[in-house]
Scaffold this active site. Sequence first.
Site, short mmCIF file in Angstrom:
data_model
loop_
_atom_site.label_atom_id
_atom_site.label_comp_id
_atom_site.label_asym_id
_atom_site.label_seq_id
_atom_site.Cartn_x
_atom_site.Cartn_y
_atom_site.Cartn_z
N ARG A 292 0.83 -1.21 0.00
CA ARG A 292 0.00 0.00 0.00
C ARG A 292 0.87 1.27 0.00
O ARG A 292 0.51 2.26 -0.63
CB ARG A 292 -0.95 0.01 1.21
CG ARG A 292 -2.17 -0.85 0.96
CD ARG A 292 -3.19 -0.76 2.08
NE ARG A 292 -4.44 -1.40 1.67
CZ ARG A 292 -5.42 -1.75 2.47
NH1 ARG A 292 -5.32 -1.51 3.77
NH2 ARG A 292 -6.50 -2.31 1.99
N LYS B 66 -12.77 -9.65 8.49
CA LYS B 66 -13.70 -8.53 8.67
C LYS B 66 -15.12 -8.96 8.31
O LYS B 66 -15.69 -8.52 7.30
CB LYS B 66 -13.27 -7.35 7.80
CG LYS B 66 -12.05 -6.61 8.32
CD LYS B 66 -11.73 -5.43 7.42
CE LYS B 66 -10.52 -4.66 7.91
NZ LYS B 66 -10.08 -3.66 6.92
N GLY C 78 -5.68 -5.52 1.88
CA GLY C 78 -4.37 -5.34 2.51
C GLY C 78 -3.70 -6.68 2.81
O GLY C 78 -2.56 -6.93 2.41
N GLY D 51 -12.46 -4.09 1.13
CA GLY D 51 -13.88 -3.72 1.21
C GLY D 51 -14.30 -2.83 0.05
O GLY D 51 -15.36 -3.03 -0.56
N1 LIG Z 1 -10.01 -18.94 10.14
C1 LIG Z 1 -9.51 -17.77 10.52
N2 LIG Z 1 -9.47 -17.44 11.83
C2 LIG Z 1 -8.95 -16.25 12.23
N3 LIG Z 1 -8.45 -15.31 11.38
C3 LIG Z 1 -8.47 -15.61 10.09
C4 LIG Z 1 -9.00 -16.83 9.59
N4 LIG Z 1 -8.88 -16.81 8.23
C5 LIG Z 1 -8.32 -15.63 7.91
N5 LIG Z 1 -8.07 -14.90 9.00
C6 LIG Z 1 -7.43 -13.57 9.09
O1 LIG Z 1 -8.07 -12.67 8.20
C7 LIG Z 1 -7.21 -11.54 8.11
C8 LIG Z 1 -7.45 -10.81 6.80
O2 LIG Z 1 -8.82 -10.44 6.70
P1 LIG Z 1 -9.33 -9.07 6.06
O3 LIG Z 1 -10.81 -9.21 5.95
O4 LIG Z 1 -8.78 -7.92 6.83
O5 LIG Z 1 -8.69 -9.14 4.58
P2 LIG Z 1 -7.97 -8.02 3.72
O6 LIG Z 1 -7.43 -8.68 2.52
O7 LIG Z 1 -6.95 -7.30 4.58
O8 LIG Z 1 -9.10 -7.02 3.32
P3 LIG Z 1 -9.24 -5.45 3.74
O9 LIG Z 1 -8.25 -4.73 2.89
O10 LIG Z 1 -10.67 -5.12 3.48
O11 LIG Z 1 -8.89 -5.35 5.19
C9 LIG Z 1 -5.80 -12.11 8.22
O12 LIG Z 1 -5.13 -11.41 9.25
C10 LIG Z 1 -6.01 -13.58 8.62
O13 LIG Z 1 -5.17 -14.03 9.67
O1 LIG Z 2 -7.99 -2.01 5.07
C1 LIG Z 2 -8.96 -1.51 4.45
O2 LIG Z 2 -9.74 -2.21 3.78
C2 LIG Z 2 -9.12 -0.02 4.44
O3 LIG Z 2 -7.99 0.63 4.97
C3 LIG Z 2 -10.36 0.38 5.20
O4 LIG Z 2 -10.27 0.01 6.55
P1 LIG Z 2 -11.60 -0.17 7.42
O5 LIG Z 2 -12.27 -1.44 6.92
O6 LIG Z 2 -11.16 -0.26 8.83
O7 LIG Z 2 -12.47 1.04 7.13
#
Ligand SMILES: Nc1ncnc2c1ncn2[C@@H]1O[C@H](COP(=O)(O)OP(=O)(O)OP(=O)(O)O)[C@@H](O)[C@H]1O
Ligand SMILES: O=C(O)[C@H](O)COP(=O)(O)O
Length: 400
Positions: free
Chosen positions: A38, A199, A356, A379
Amino acid sequence: MAAFKTLDDLTDIAGKRVLVRVDLNVPVTDGKVSDTTRIERVAPTIRELSEKGAKVILLAHFGRPKGEPVADMSLSLIAPAVEEVLDQSVAFASDCIGAPAADAIEKMNNGDILLLENTRFHKGEEKNTPEFTAELAKNGDIYVNDAFSAAHRAHASTEGLAHHLPAYAGRTMQAELEALEKGLGKPSRPVVAIVGGAKVSTKIDLLTNLVKKVDALVIGGGMANTFLAANGTNVGKSLCEHDLADTAKQIMLEAATAGCAIVLPSDGVVAREFKAGADNETVDINAIPADAMVLDVGPKSVEAVNAWISRAATLVWNGPLGAFEIAPFDKATVAAARHAAECTRDGKLVSVAGGGDTVSALNHAGVADDFTYVSTAGGAFLEWMEGKELPGVAVLSRTA
Ligand SMILES: Nc1ncnc2c1ncn2[C@@H]1O[C@H](COP(=O)(O)OP(=O)(O)OP(=O)(O)O)[C@@H](O)[C@H]1O
Ligand SMILES: O=C(O)[C@H](O)COP(=O)(O)O
């Protein structure tokens, strides 16, 4: 695509204070930034403005501190990584408004870069209050939004500021929108989406519309546990939002009506501790021990995921299938990522991934460069895919 002003429209900005909204919500492990994607993506905007002689003032959030300062969500932890990527010194102010910000800006020379503390340390940020937005606006002459990955939030620094200052899209904002339109504007079918990650509450609602746009929705990670629990599976101590069972059921109904297949894990890798190398076993999804948590989807599930990837013409992926940061719970994510990369290399698949941690997972699997496009947004990417208006993008067009 929406028409907005870009950095091409910004001339004669030497000495101007430019407030640049970037997304520094980066993965951190043991206090260190573990993936700088990022930061790398916003670097061109920062460099360009600095080279044009602007005073570049960075605004960003980090984590979800709920409107008050939290020490381990301070952007001072991220500042060294920003300096390293930019290879330029970056000053830091301990607040994004008030005297700390004003004093630091006062000391800036043309071309300098300053990072302000986490905007979410103030309640007015997420509420997008006029008072807080006006405080932020005092620090700038121009506003540039380069945080596509936070553009689904109508916050003061992502939306409000565009009403106070002349507003422009940064290079990454521009590039993300162009690339998504090119890759997914008219996707070849079948379209398969993989949604995992942690999330759950902020992303689950998006799935209601997503199932109307894709042919199959493969669910993994913490998201899968919530769907499994809604179907009556005992998920033990797994990350799961039980109060979202009705939403999950509704999404499964919508999917059936829309003809979208829902693919849930049939096995899981369980452990009793969330740590690298924790004792683990693979169990059938209906035999999760009450005192254990699923930290990855199991090998049978990976086979099913890969079969869907093989069938797909277009793949959209947000959220890892498991806790990939802690081995061996990275296996499913790595296997699926490598299979998607192979299908893409063979010219059989258009693969677009975002988020991310998702980007970090693809880097971990060594295949980020093989995907058709990797977005920094999670998201925001899903909301764009759903066809929703992103407030941070819409306001740039309206005020252009
Ligand atoms: N079964 C699980 N139990 C606990 N944590 C999990 C599991 N599967 C995945 N994760 C966690 O999910 C996290 C990533 O989720 P997240 O929804 O933040 O994805 P992202 O790609 O970062 O999307 P965004 O950019 O929207 O945050 C990782 O830190 C991972 O460890
Ligand atoms: O990690 C993300 O997807 C963005 O930085 C937005 O973060 P947020 O889901 O906490 O608003």
